[in-house]
Write a protein that holds these residues in place. Sequence first.
Motif, PDB file in Angstrom:
ATOM      1  N   VAL A  31       0.854  -1.180   0.000  1.00  0.00           N
ATOM      2  CA  VAL A  31       0.000   0.000   0.000  1.00  0.00           C
ATOM      3  C   VAL A  31       0.895   1.237   0.000  1.00  0.00           C
ATOM      4  N   GLN A  32       0.768   2.037  -1.042  1.00  0.00           N
ATOM      5  CA  GLN A  32       1.571   3.252  -1.115  1.00  0.00           C
ATOM      6  C   GLN A  32       0.798   4.354  -0.410  1.00  0.00           C
ATOM      7  N   ALA A  33       1.137   4.606   0.840  1.00  0.00           N
ATOM      8  CA  ALA A  33       0.337   5.543   1.621  1.00  0.00           C
ATOM      9  C   ALA A  33       0.695   6.998   1.342  1.00  0.00           C
ATOM     10  N   VAL A  34       1.952   7.239   1.007  1.00  0.00           N
ATOM     11  CA  VAL A  34       2.366   8.598   0.644  1.00  0.00           C
ATOM     12  C   VAL A  34       3.207   8.455  -0.616  1.00  0.00           C
ATOM     13  N   ASP A  35       2.868   9.229  -1.649  1.00  0.00           N
ATOM     14  CA  ASP A  35       3.507   8.977  -2.934  1.00  0.00           C
ATOM     15  C   ASP A  35       4.180  10.218  -3.503  1.00  0.00           C
ATOM     16  N   GLY A  36       5.240  10.659  -2.881  1.00  0.00           N
ATOM     17  CA  GLY A  36       6.015  11.741  -3.473  1.00  0.00           C
ATOM     18  C   GLY A  36       5.543  13.120  -3.038  1.00  0.00           C
ATOM     19  N   LEU A  37       5.724  13.422  -1.753  1.00  0.00           N
ATOM     20  CA  LEU A  37       5.310  14.726  -1.251  1.00  0.00           C
ATOM     21  C   LEU A  37       6.518  15.635  -1.135  1.00  0.00           C
ATOM     22  N   THR A  38       6.363  16.867  -1.571  1.00  0.00           N
ATOM     23  CA  THR A  38       7.443  17.840  -1.429  1.00  0.00           C
ATOM     24  C   THR A  38       6.856  19.136  -0.896  1.00  0.00           C
ATOM     25  N   PHE A  39       7.345  19.571   0.242  1.00  0.00           N
ATOM     26  CA  PHE A  39       6.875  20.846   0.771  1.00  0.00           C
ATOM     27  C   PHE A  39       7.883  21.347   1.793  1.00  0.00           C
ATOM     28  N   SER A  40       7.734  22.585   2.197  1.00  0.00           N
ATOM     29  CA  SER A  40       8.633  23.081   3.238  1.00  0.00           C
ATOM     30  C   SER A  40       7.856  23.871   4.274  1.00  0.00           C
ATOM     31  N   VAL A  41       8.437  23.917   5.450  1.00  0.00           N
ATOM     32  CA  VAL A  41       7.810  24.627   6.565  1.00  0.00           C
ATOM     33  C   VAL A  41       8.785  25.691   7.049  1.00  0.00           C
ATOM     34  N   GLU A  42       8.332  26.913   7.049  1.00  0.00           N
ATOM     35  CA  GLU A  42       9.198  28.001   7.512  1.00  0.00           C
ATOM     36  C   GLU A  42       9.031  28.203   9.006  1.00  0.00           C
ATOM     37  N   LYS A  43      10.033  28.795   9.583  1.00  0.00           N
ATOM     38  CA  LYS A  43      10.008  29.054  11.000  1.00  0.00           C
ATOM     39  C   LYS A  43       8.792  29.890  11.372  1.00  0.00           C
ATOM     40  N   GLY A  44       8.068  29.482  12.397  1.00  0.00           N
ATOM     41  CA  GLY A  44       6.963  30.275  12.905  1.00  0.00           C
ATOM     42  C   GLY A  44       5.697  30.284  12.065  1.00  0.00           C
ATOM     43  N   ARG A  45       5.693  29.507  10.970  1.00  0.00           N
ATOM     44  CA  ARG A  45       4.512  29.509  10.103  1.00  0.00           C
ATOM     45  C   ARG A  45       3.687  28.246  10.307  1.00  0.00           C
ATOM     46  N   THR A  46       2.459  28.282   9.782  1.00  0.00           N
ATOM     47  CA  THR A  46       1.591  27.111   9.894  1.00  0.00           C
ATOM     48  C   THR A  46       1.309  26.549   8.510  1.00  0.00           C
ATOM     49  N   VAL A  47       1.637  25.276   8.341  1.00  0.00           N
ATOM     50  CA  VAL A  47       1.316  24.590   7.094  1.00  0.00           C
ATOM     51  C   VAL A  47       0.184  23.614   7.369  1.00  0.00           C
ATOM     52  N   ALA A  48      -0.887  23.702   6.595  1.00  0.00           N
ATOM     53  CA  ALA A  48      -1.997  22.779   6.804  1.00  0.00           C
ATOM     54  C   ALA A  48      -1.968  21.708   5.725  1.00  0.00           C
ATOM     55  N   ILE A  49      -2.121  20.463   6.134  1.00  0.00           N
ATOM     56  CA  ILE A  49      -2.262  19.370   5.169  1.00  0.00           C
ATOM     57  C   ILE A  49      -3.715  18.921   5.257  1.00  0.00           C
TER      58      ILE A  49
END
Lengths: 340, 345, 323
Positions: free
Chosen positions: A20-38
Amino acid sequence: MALLEVRDLKTSFKTDDGIVQAVDGLTFSVEKGRTVAIVGESGCGKSVTCLSIMGLNPRQNTITSGEAIFKDRDLLTLPAEEMRKVRGNEISMIFQDPMTSLNPVHTIGRQLLEAVQLHEKLPKQAARRRALEMVKAVGIPRAETRLDDYPHQFSGGMRQRVMIAMALINNPDLLIADEPTTALDVTTQAQILNLMNQLQRDFGSAIILITHDLGVVAETADEVLVMYAAKAIEQGDYSDIFYRARHPYTWGLLSSLPRLAQGAELKPIPGAPPSLLRPPPGCRFHLRCAYAFDRCRTDVPPLQPAPDGSAHLDACHLDEAAKQRGAEEILGRITVGGRL
Amino acid sequence: MAEELLRVENLEKHFPITRGIIFQKEIGRVRAVDGVSFSVEKGETLGVVGESGCGKSTMARCIMRLLDPTAGKVIFNGQDITTIKGADLMKVRRELMMVFQDPYASLNTRKRVGSIIGEALEVHKIGTPKENKARVQELLDVVGLNPEHYNRFPHEFSGGQRQRIGVARALAIRPKLIVCDEPVSALDVSVQAQILNLLKQLQRDFDLTYVFIAHDLDVVRHISDNVAVMYLGKIVETAPGAALYERPRHPYTGALLSAVPIPNPDVARARKPIVLEGDVPSPINPPSGCRFHPRCPRFQQGICDVTEPELVAKDTGSRAACHYPLESWPMSDLRLPADRVGAGV
Amino acid sequence: MIRYIIRRLLWAVVLFISVTLATYLIFYIIPVDPARLAAGKAASPHDVQVVAHRLYLDRPIYEQYLHFLDRLVLHFDLGYSYANRQDVRETVLNAAPITASLVLGAVVVWMLIAVPVGVYSALRPRSLGDRAAMTGVLTGISVHPVWLGLIASYILGYKLNLFPIQGYCAFTGRAPGEACGGPIDWFYHLIVPWFVFAVLYAAFYVRMIRSTVLETLNEDYVRTARAKGAPERRVLVHHVLRNAMLPVVTMLGMDVALALGGAVLLEQVFGLPGLGYVALHSLFQYDYPITLGVVVFASILVIVFNLIVDLLYAWIDPRIRLA
């Protein structure tokens, strides 16, 4: 330099029925103090993404590849002992169900102390003082006595506050919150989100927020990543995702919200998410997509930037005009339905 | 002129708390439902909204007679069904059905889907087995499932599909009223939307009346004609759907509405959120006077903690139980304006 | 909590009366005349009558029972054996330490086997080790203790002469007339019985521990502990075992209580004159004061142990303690 840079993250699980390929090639970045929503629905791989970053997937039968660069180290290849030092200390994680996420036979004081003493050689008194400070900071009344209480003596909202206290007690650079408010009432959710925002300001931590609730995303996220069937299908700034959405799945998600339907009939996405054991060929969304055409059935659409902004990416074969039309329609709904 | 299908008068459901070594003595009660009154007209959808512990699920079960009310009356289709038993109750059960929250727990995993849906038909001895099978297959089709899956087991279906089975089960004996207890809370957003559409369509096709219980205000607004807001065992406000959301009168309703995240980032970030302090108090010892007073931003000493406000009409069609109802909406600050403080009710 | 204890104690009393009354009645129903047995083979009808009178056997059943209760509760007197006029209480109290030695030793052995094996199986499910363990469990449950005891006794005792075939030696030293005594003899005579006794229980406990540990490993709070950066060992001991062993502890209490009541089969096989052995032989001789005495003793043990176990559980699990 971003605090966390994830590049081509892939995670698969070996099961009795196959891989089961649960995650297939994710690319992202998180900057200091910021909020990234998935954002995504159940089974899309959002939780597994974060478990992979934290190294919390079951060791057997899990294959992870790609990179997760955090402060010049690749978390995915870090030796176990090193990773252990990072967890709960530089990167913390809180989970969905506060009712079951705390050990029922230890007091919360003891569990908070454990969080401290796992990473710092503090004498018991000093550690307890730190625990007390955190418990106060998260807004639990009568903190001193409450430290010696057991989890079952707290309500759901209070337990989640304890979890947050435990996660932030070592002042981590990054907090990963996996559906932190899904199991809570709406007013409690408002309290917890408010608390998290405030603590983010006070402590300066970055947050990765996993959720299926687009309303929560609208309120808190700086960057958004939309996942479907183990892949990222759209990512960008929060305003890009809401006001300039370019992927039919994003349109579908937003159209499914009762608030944006204004009493008219909801236009849900037909069908159900595909099995990750044997995902459909081409674009994984094509079987449910109202706009699918021949190419969608055979070619996997790559994530490509929008013509206007470099950071706004989407994975769709539709032509520019169609994407613009879709974005405008959704923008119309949001403007009309998304008022106070 | 629509007729009243369900009326609830001063419904109470208390659970005793006992203590004692040999003989149990009652030392307190959990006042789960503490005096609730409302009515629902035929063909209407009444939405009931509230957070955990407000008593909405308990109230639903009292209406369905799955629990026996401690006090008050439930009048269904003109008949007082509060205390009926035996054969009389069986007759009424044919008209009242329920759809439950958890699609994974509410279906018997050892029974085939056809049997689950057709069980009510069997119990009430309606139709021959052959007729019933045909009816069940028809229902599967109506709810959007494949009639050929009659012999499958629940675990072979997804959450959304299981909920459809739950709906089919409720429809089997053509009830008049269906009580939906958080039917979409456990489902993903897109599946939620599918089920909501299904419920609306079925209401048109089968002339159904719904009591729809949920904690998601947006969902309730979308599907309801009238909405009742519950807090700690009582109804604090009722209003026609749009009115409740555009002109709430009770501060708790205001706080609830304000707490719902808005999927429009600029608007969401511009507004000042109203954050209520503290937790919901225990239903064992509800606060004196108005139950909301310890958390209410408009609290006035001497009035709100002494006299319990009645649920009275504020506008056309709306009723709110508050001494100092909200003057306008939207508001970012729920506190009482200076000119009303101390001015009495 | 106090209320809970008092309530349990009252129930314990009710239980005690029920069990002893039931046992008493069973013996009353058995169609054997105890008076004749007590009087002996050579007794005349007149002698039998005298004996019957002395033993209260000519009174109505409820009077006999009340007399029995009175003697027991107020004087701790269980009467005298019909066969050899010995004090039942003494007989029972002499037999008890032997059963205790057997059972408690076996408990140590079976827990020493079950905990590591069970935990290992749970940590490596479906591995070769786990499958071997489960096969071992199946074997352990299937093998009859008597058969195993006889085989062990025969091979290890008779054929290989490694261990004594049967018999018990007092821990406290050689009494006059006894063949052996002292801790070493005690240990040596009990080793094989311990292992044989443990086999069955170890099998059950491996399975149970494996299942509770597996379940606990999936709990959310274990994931939280790992997310905090706890090393695997700490997660296992502080979080997993602490919770997984709760149900095991309660089961253990009850199993020990039951076993203490009469490990009949193995005491017979290995010639250990414990409670079970004594009870069995008294039954063959219709010597019912002894049987009754053992039953009374065993029921008191079970009731007391159950109470202790309930209280222990309530104390260890804060959710119950502070409800």
